[in-house]
Design an enzyme around this catalytic site. Structure first.
Site, short mmCIF file in Angstrom:
data_model
loop_
_atom_site.label_atom_id
_atom_site.label_comp_id
_atom_site.label_asym_id
_atom_site.label_seq_id
_atom_site.Cartn_x
_atom_site.Cartn_y
_atom_site.Cartn_z
N TYR A 93 0.82 -1.21 0.00
CA TYR A 93 0.00 0.00 0.00
C TYR A 93 0.85 1.26 0.00
O TYR A 93 0.53 2.23 -0.66
CB TYR A 93 -0.92 0.04 1.21
CG TYR A 93 -1.92 -1.08 1.30
CD1 TYR A 93 -2.41 -1.71 0.17
CD2 TYR A 93 -2.38 -1.50 2.53
CE1 TYR A 93 -3.32 -2.74 0.26
CE2 TYR A 93 -3.30 -2.53 2.63
CZ TYR A 93 -3.77 -3.14 1.49
OH TYR A 93 -4.67 -4.15 1.59
N GLU A 94 1.90 1.27 0.78
CA GLU A 94 2.73 2.48 0.92
C GLU A 94 3.86 2.53 -0.09
O GLU A 94 4.66 3.43 -0.08
CB GLU A 94 3.31 2.54 2.34
CG GLU A 94 2.28 2.71 3.42
CD GLU A 94 1.47 3.99 3.27
OE1 GLU A 94 1.93 4.93 2.61
OE2 GLU A 94 0.36 4.03 3.80
N GLY A 95 3.94 1.57 -0.97
CA GLY A 95 5.05 1.51 -1.90
C GLY A 95 6.19 0.74 -1.25
O GLY A 95 6.23 0.56 -0.05
N GLN A 116 10.49 4.44 -1.41
CA GLN A 116 10.51 5.51 -0.41
C GLN A 116 11.94 6.01 -0.19
O GLN A 116 12.17 7.21 -0.02
CB GLN A 116 9.91 5.01 0.91
CG GLN A 116 8.46 4.60 0.81
CD GLN A 116 7.54 5.72 0.35
OE1 GLN A 116 7.82 6.89 0.53
NE2 GLN A 116 6.44 5.35 -0.25
#
Length: 117
Positions: free
Chosen positions: A75-77, A82
């Protein structure tokens, strides 16, 4: 810390202070997204190990917590994305202004801690 930056950004009227808070927020966002997605899953893995693998049974909520935490990386990569965002874009934007602001905030906290003993 990031939540405090968001609060300060929402309540600060001074344009320069708002700009500084926004830079800090942009720098910290990849960290805030990547760290929990990695370490929440790791904490669940260790919790299952503490129970000797018994955590896979339905007697404890660890099985469900593990399943819930696993997709966070998706979901957050990925953490790599990041990291690229942090080091490739955020750290260098504005000539490193965000890193300088974070360094100044850390130095201020260290000085306050030393003064407090």
């Amino acid at each position: 810390y990031t939540a405090g930056v968001i609060d300060a950004l929402a309540t600060t009227a001074d344009a320069a202070a708002r700009s500084d808070k926004l830079l800090l927020l942009e720098l910290l966002t990849p960290v805030v997204k990547a760290w929990p997605s990695e370490w929440c899953l790791e904490a669940n893995k260790w919790a299952m190990q503490v129970l000797g693998g018994y955590g896979y049974t339905q007697d404890f909520p660890l099985e469900q917590l593990y399943r819930d935490a696993r997709p966070n990386m998706i979901y957050e990569g990925t953490s790599g994305v990041q990291a690229l965002d942090l080091l490739g874009r955020k750290a260098s934007m504005g000539g490193g202004a965000a890193l300088k602001l974070l360094g100044a905030a850390v130095a201020e906290d260290v000085a306050a801690a030393r003064a407090a003993g």
